[in-house]
Design a protein around this motif. Structure first.
Motif, PDB file in Angstrom:
ATOM      1  N   LEU A 104       0.834  -1.199   0.000  1.00 40.10           N
ATOM      2  CA  LEU A 104       0.000   0.000   0.000  1.00 40.10           C
ATOM      3  C   LEU A 104       0.869   1.250   0.000  1.00 40.10           C
ATOM      4  N   ALA A 105       0.356   2.295  -0.635  1.00 39.98           N
ATOM      5  CA  ALA A 105       1.018   3.604  -0.556  1.00 39.98           C
ATOM      6  C   ALA A 105       0.998   4.049   0.900  1.00 39.98           C
ATOM      7  N   LYS A 106       1.948   4.886   1.292  1.00 41.22           N
ATOM      8  CA  LYS A 106       2.047   5.313   2.693  1.00 41.22           C
ATOM      9  C   LYS A 106       0.750   5.910   3.233  1.00 41.22           C
ATOM     10  N   PRO A 107       0.072   6.796   2.484  1.00 40.05           N
ATOM     11  CA  PRO A 107      -1.192   7.331   3.016  1.00 40.05           C
ATOM     12  C   PRO A 107      -2.263   6.245   3.206  1.00 40.05           C
ATOM     13  N   ALA A 108      -2.342   5.301   2.270  1.00 34.24           N
ATOM     14  CA  ALA A 108      -3.325   4.218   2.392  1.00 34.24           C
ATOM     15  C   ALA A 108      -2.999   3.326   3.585  1.00 34.24           C
ATOM     16  N   ASP A 109      -1.727   3.026   3.783  1.00 34.30           N
ATOM     17  CA  ASP A 109      -1.342   2.187   4.910  1.00 34.30           C
ATOM     18  C   ASP A 109      -1.582   2.908   6.233  1.00 34.30           C
ATOM     19  N   ALA A 110      -1.327   4.212   6.266  1.00 32.08           N
ATOM     20  CA  ALA A 110      -1.591   4.990   7.483  1.00 32.08           C
ATOM     21  C   ALA A 110      -3.082   4.979   7.800  1.00 32.08           C
TER      22      ALA A 110
END
Length: 73
Positions: free
Chosen positions: A56-62
């Motif tokens: 996942l992209a960092k924003p999605a994972d966050a």
């Protein structure tokens, strides 16, 4: 909502929608079929799906991590 309808209309999945937001076509004019649910559907306030092997992209994972903490998972 329109993205969800488009994904369903293009055959990328299924979804559950209330009668209030259902319509039988996507913005591109593709047909969307409704099927009534006869079994009881458990209540769900939020759902989040991702492929288990996807990075996942960092924003999605966050967001995923936040939702897991917020929902007590």
């Amino acid at each position: 909502m329109e993205a969800l309808r488009g994904l369903v209309a293009h055959g990328f999945g299924v979804t559950m929608l209330s009668d209030m937001v259902y319509r039988p076509w996507s913005l591109e004019g593709r047909k969307i079929e409704a099927m009534p649910i006869t079994d009881a559907v458990p209540p769900m306030e939020a759902g989040l799906l991702w492929h288990p092997r996807a990075t996942l992209a960092k924003p999605a994972d966050a967001f995923r991590q936040f939702m897991m903490v917020a929902c007590g998972v």
